[in-house]
Write a protein that holds these residues in place. Structure first.
Motif, short mmCIF file in Angstrom:
data_model
loop_
_atom_site.label_atom_id
_atom_site.label_comp_id
_atom_site.label_asym_id
_atom_site.label_seq_id
_atom_site.Cartn_x
_atom_site.Cartn_y
_atom_site.Cartn_z
N GLY A 70 2.24 12.02 -20.02
CA GLY A 70 2.92 12.63 -18.89
C GLY A 70 2.60 11.95 -17.58
O GLY A 70 2.31 12.60 -16.58
N ARG A 71 2.62 10.63 -17.54
CA ARG A 71 2.29 9.93 -16.30
C ARG A 71 3.55 9.53 -15.54
O ARG A 71 3.48 8.82 -14.57
N GLY A 72 4.68 10.00 -15.98
CA GLY A 72 5.91 9.70 -15.26
C GLY A 72 6.59 10.99 -14.85
O GLY A 72 5.95 12.00 -14.60
N VAL A 104 -9.17 13.15 -11.36
CA VAL A 104 -8.56 13.38 -12.67
C VAL A 104 -7.69 12.18 -13.03
O VAL A 104 -7.31 11.40 -12.15
N THR A 105 -7.37 12.04 -14.31
CA THR A 105 -6.58 10.89 -14.72
C THR A 105 -5.24 10.92 -13.98
O THR A 105 -4.59 11.95 -13.91
N GLY A 106 -4.86 9.80 -13.40
CA GLY A 106 -3.59 9.73 -12.68
C GLY A 106 -3.67 10.25 -11.26
O GLY A 106 -2.65 10.46 -10.61
N SER A 107 -4.89 10.44 -10.74
CA SER A 107 -5.01 11.01 -9.39
C SER A 107 -4.91 9.94 -8.32
O SER A 107 -4.96 10.24 -7.13
N GLY A 108 -4.81 8.69 -8.72
CA GLY A 108 -4.66 7.63 -7.72
C GLY A 108 -5.98 7.06 -7.25
O GLY A 108 -6.10 6.64 -6.09
N LYS A 109 -6.95 7.00 -8.14
CA LYS A 109 -8.22 6.36 -7.79
C LYS A 109 -7.99 4.89 -7.47
O LYS A 109 -8.55 4.35 -6.52
N PRO A 138 0.83 -1.21 0.00
CA PRO A 138 0.00 0.00 0.00
C PRO A 138 0.87 1.26 0.00
O PRO A 138 1.93 1.28 0.63
N LEU A 139 0.43 2.31 -0.72
CA LEU A 139 1.16 3.58 -0.72
C LEU A 139 0.61 4.45 0.40
O LEU A 139 -0.51 4.24 0.87
N VAL A 140 1.41 5.43 0.81
CA VAL A 140 0.90 6.41 1.77
C VAL A 140 -0.03 7.34 1.00
O VAL A 140 0.37 7.95 0.01
N LEU A 141 -1.27 7.43 1.45
CA LEU A 141 -2.26 8.21 0.71
C LEU A 141 -2.01 9.71 0.88
O LEU A 141 -1.58 10.15 1.94
N ASN A 142 -2.30 10.48 -0.15
CA ASN A 142 -2.26 11.94 0.03
C ASN A 142 -3.58 12.37 0.68
O ASN A 142 -4.48 11.56 0.90
P1 ADP Z 1 -6.04 6.84 -11.66
O1 ADP Z 1 -6.54 5.44 -11.39
O2 ADP Z 1 -6.77 7.87 -10.90
O3 ADP Z 1 -5.89 7.18 -13.12
P2 ADP Z 1 -3.62 5.74 -10.71
O4 ADP Z 1 -4.20 4.97 -9.59
O5 ADP Z 1 -3.26 5.02 -11.95
O6 ADP Z 1 -4.59 6.92 -11.07
O7 ADP Z 1 -2.36 6.52 -10.14
C1 ADP Z 1 -1.43 7.15 -10.96
C2 ADP Z 1 -0.04 6.90 -10.43
O8 ADP Z 1 0.14 7.50 -9.17
C3 ADP Z 1 0.27 5.43 -10.26
O9 ADP Z 1 1.57 5.20 -10.71
C4 ADP Z 1 0.18 5.23 -8.77
O10 ADP Z 1 1.03 4.20 -8.34
C5 ADP Z 1 0.63 6.57 -8.24
N1 ADP Z 1 0.07 6.86 -6.93
C6 ADP Z 1 -1.21 6.72 -6.56
N2 ADP Z 1 -1.38 7.10 -5.28
C7 ADP Z 1 -0.17 7.50 -4.83
C8 ADP Z 1 0.30 8.00 -3.59
N3 ADP Z 1 -0.50 8.18 -2.55
N4 ADP Z 1 1.61 8.31 -3.51
C9 ADP Z 1 2.43 8.13 -4.54
N5 ADP Z 1 2.05 7.67 -5.72
C10 ADP Z 1 0.76 7.35 -5.89
#
Ligand code: ADP
Ligand code: ZN
Length: 744
Positions: free
Chosen positions: A602-604, A233-238, A195-199
């Motif tokens: 731009g996902r990296g 938003v896309t890449g927001s960590g859903k 698990p990642l640390v959530l924002n």
């Molecule tokens: P979404 O599903 O909203 O498009 P993702 O879940 O694919 O977004 O997340 C995008 C990227 O951000 C992934 O590489 C994911 O591992 C990373 N990520 C998500 N949550 C966190 C977090 N709390 N801290 C660091 N990286 C995160």
């Protein structure tokens, strides 16, 4: 009381039987019943009053197969709701809930017979066999080329028994029995994830979701929590929020259902679930559409018994018989593939919301571009809104540039401009820097067709009212509606002019043009054609990930949850195409498509750029997508919908009539129209009889009426009542589609 029983097997017969005294038969039970001179197994659809006076004595149920009903009471309730709401028969709904694989006893074998080719078969013997016994040879050939030289006997076809016997007698093969759990994923390796640390926003979303799960497995919360809409938003960590919420549900001893638009197109989402829950080993079940009957049977029973505690699947997985369901996640909830286009025409997201209320359990709908239906539900507080406004990795959203292709067309002297100068330069830059690009083509109605420059004749499908599409690889014209194929004419079939030429462009053409402009680049194409080969998609995505491909060209297929850190450029070649289809959701789809596709950039670590080519640069769906402004888009689109009384402000249904005879189709629908008009309940508006936009398909002419109503039920009931009273001409088919998504 008697029981209505759906007989197992492909013909899907339904008969009524008397229930012997004392037999505890309830709805959803599996039973054995007499049918003609034999007995068969079946599923009890309903328990009902016997008819008042029946002319013949009803036959009795023989025996009960399982004391427990196979369909849970909640799912039976869901089934009734679907039948009622969408106006379909309960039989057709039960068929969806209990897949044929589960209803067929043949699949229940926990052992199976397998055939194995023996080692070191003499090639001379093999050649002899090929000449004398073609069928045996064919089977042996299959076995020799199969993994471990082995295949299940069942996969070799029904009529293979005599051949197998001969082959075994000759010593070419061995037949044996093996124990199976038919594990569809047995060969995959998964790297576990932590698990990642959530924002902050993720944490807030997670807190609310996990709080709604309650504190213990039972009792379940007395009142179902309202559904959550996770707008991120896309890449927001859903996905991270889904994963941790799923963990929370599992920790309470509950089970989790995850719906994705299409398994094959969301491999990364599936893999992330597996990676996170890899310690649970085989407790994750993935319901692919390409499971064999046996695999499906096994997975279904694993789920039913609570052995698989997380289920991931597309539309029909909404019926997965998970006991003690704690959480449902619907990813990309706006995707129209959740709507089934065959009876019963249910929408899996809406069914999921309903199921959650019946269970009761928590449900999370997630999207970067929610449907306006779900959005409206947050405004009326039926749903609870959770937001993730930033990319999780703190990178900025990609810069979106809009290119006016009208100007490009002038520059390129009226030629069909495929690549603007800007996009071309951007591609060259990426290539020089070793970064990757994705080019996206909106395929809808935009393939290459053949048109005569002399008389304007366009090569059409003889069975459907659409132009045939040119396919370069096999030099053929193909109908994308019915699959009809024909050869490419040398001259115009109408006026014999040899100047018949290709119009428009498709993915193949784009590839061709790019090869000319950027000869050193490595390309791959993802579209339905290129994907016909098994694992083709997997292979290409893997190559792209390992940077063996520079530019990926694709259709809608690549718009979904793919995540490639090295992609810094996304080009959308023809953004507005979807805007010109006769569908009130056209703008919404264009907005979703641009936003989703742009989300691949731009996902990296590297900044992303998106170039959108369009002939209508000022349309709101393009401008709001450019600014990543969902709220702004939703506000203006909702205004339009409200004014014209479209969903989400009304339910919209389509009644279609089809027939091989054009006049008969139209006339039948006109008759229905008249009858619908009589006693039309208040609040329902009845449209006119119109030819469908695709007036002919598969040799059938189509006419349709659109109906709208503030409330769904009265509309469905009225239409069903009229249909029941009307005898249709023999070759006429009527289709009622409640909450329709397809207006073609
Ligand atoms: P979404 O599903 O909203 O498009 P993702 O879940 O694919 O977004 O997340 C995008 C990227 O951000 C992934 O590489 C994911 O591992 C990373 N990520 C998500 N949550 C966190 C977090 N709390 N801290 C660091 N990286 C995160
Ligand atoms: Zn056709």
């Amino acid at each position: 009381m008697n029981a209505r029983v759906l007989i197992d097997g492909p013909s899907e017969l339904v008969f009524d039987y008397a229930i012997p005294a004392g037999m505890p038969v309830v709805e959803g039970c599996r039973v054995r019943v007499p049918i003609r001179q034999k007995t068969s197994s079946g599923t009890v659809l309903a328990i009902q009053e016997p008819p008042k006076q029946s002319e013949f004595a009803m036959r009795e149920i023989h025996s009960l197969i399982d004391p427990e009903p196979l369909i849970t009471p909640t799912l039976l309730k869901v089934a009734r709701w679907i039948a009622n709401y969408y106006g379909s028969s309960i039989e057709s709904v039960i068929r969806s809930i209990l897949p044929e694989a589960v209803r067929t006893e043949d699949n229940s074998a926990k052992t199976r017979r397998i055939a194995t080719a023996t080692e070191n078969i003499d090639p001379a013997e093999l050649a002899k066999l090929e000449k004398r016994a073609a069928k045996q040879y064919a089977i042996l050939f299959l076995l020799i080329n199969a993994p471990d030289r082995t295949l299940p006997v069942a996969d070799l076809g029904e009529s293979s028994a005599p051949s197998l016997k001969s082959l075994a007698a000759k010593g070419f093969i061995k037949i044996s029995t093996e124990d199976v759990r038919r594990d569809p994923e047995a060969t995959e390796t998964i790297v576990p994830s932590e698990p990642l640390v959530l924002n902050n926003q993720q944490q807030e979303a997670f807190n609310q979701i996990s709080a709604s799960l309650g504190t213990s497995p039972t009792p379940t919360p007395p009142t179902p929590p309202s559904p959550y809409l996770l707008l991120g938003v896309t890449g927001s960590g859903k996905t991270e929020v889904y994963l941790q919420s799923a963990q929370a549900a599992l920790d309470l001893g509950k089970t989790v259902l995850v719906l994705v638009p299409e398994i094959a197109l969301t491999p990364q989402t599936v893999r992330r679930f597996k990676a996170r829950f890899s310690q649970l080993d085989d407790q994750v079940a993935v319901l692919h559409s390409n499971l064999s009957q046996g695999e499906r049977f096994d997975e279904w029973h694993r789920i039913r018994k609570g052995q698989a505690r997380i289920v991931i699947g597309a539309r029909s997985a909404v019926f997965a018989p998970l006991p003690n369901l704690g959480l449902i996640i619907v990813d990309e909830e706006h995707e129209t593939s959740y709507k089934q286009e065959n009876p019963p025409r249910y929408h899996a997201r809406d069914v999921a919301v309903l199921r959650a209320a019946f269970e009761p359990c928590t449900i999370v709908l997630g999207s970067a571009t929610p449907s306006l239906e779900s959005w409206q539900n947050t405004l009326t507080e039926k749903y609870h809104l959770l937001r993730l406004d930033q990319r999780a990795d703190a990178h900025s959203m990609p810069l979106v540039r809009v290119i006016d292709m009208r100007l490009e067309k002038q520059k390129q002297k009226g030629q069909v401009a495929i690549l603007s100068d800007r996009l071309r330069n951007a591609l060259e830059q990426r290539l020089a820097k070793g970064e990757q690009s994705i080019l996206f083509l909106n395929r809808r109605g935009f393939a290459r067709s053949l048109q005569c420059h002399g008389c304007g004749y366009v090569c059409q499908c003889p069975h459907c009212a659409v132009a045939l599409t040119y396919h370069r690889t096999d030099e053929r014209l193909v109908c994308h509606v019915c699959g009809h194929q024909s050869i490419v004419p040398r001259k115009c079939p109408e006026c014999s002019n040899p100047g018949i030429a290709l119009q428009g462009y498709g993915t193949q053409k784009v590839e061709e043009v790019l090869q000319k402009i950027l000869p050193e680049a490595r390309f791959a194409r993802i579209d339905a054609d290129a994907m016909r080969r098994k694992n083709a998609l997997k292979d290409i995505l893997k190559k792209f990930k390992t940077k063996k491909i520079d530019i990926l060209i694709g259709t809608q297929m690549i718009a979904k949850g793919l995540h490639f850190p090295n992609v810094t450029l996304v080009g959308i070649l023809n953004a507005d195409l979807g805007l010109h289809v006769p569908d009130f959701r056209a703008g919404e789809r264009t907005f979703q498509l641009i936003t989703q596709v742009a989300g691949r950039a731009g996902r990296g670590e590297l900044e992303g750029e998106v170039i959108v080519q369009t002939f209508t640069p000022h349309s709101p769906s393009i401008q709001f997508a450019r600014k990543h402004d969902f709220d702004g888009y939703a506000e203006q689109e909702m205004e339009m919908r409200r004014q014209f009384r479209f969903p989400p402000f009304a339910h919209c249904a389509v009644l279609t009539v089809r027939s091989a005879h054009e006049r008969r189709a139209e006339f039948t629908l006109q008759t229905l129209h008249l009858r619908l008009k009589e006693n039309l309940p208040p609040g329902i508006s009845l449209g006119e009889v119109l030819p469908s936009p695709l007036i002919k398909s598969h040799d059938q002419f189509r006419f349709q009426i659109t109906l709208r109503s503030h409330q769904a039920r009265p509309l469905t009931n009225h239409v069903q009542a009229v249909l029941k009273k009307t005898t249709l001409p023999e070759d006429v088919t009527v289709v009622f589609d409640m909450d329709a998504y397809n207006f073609s």
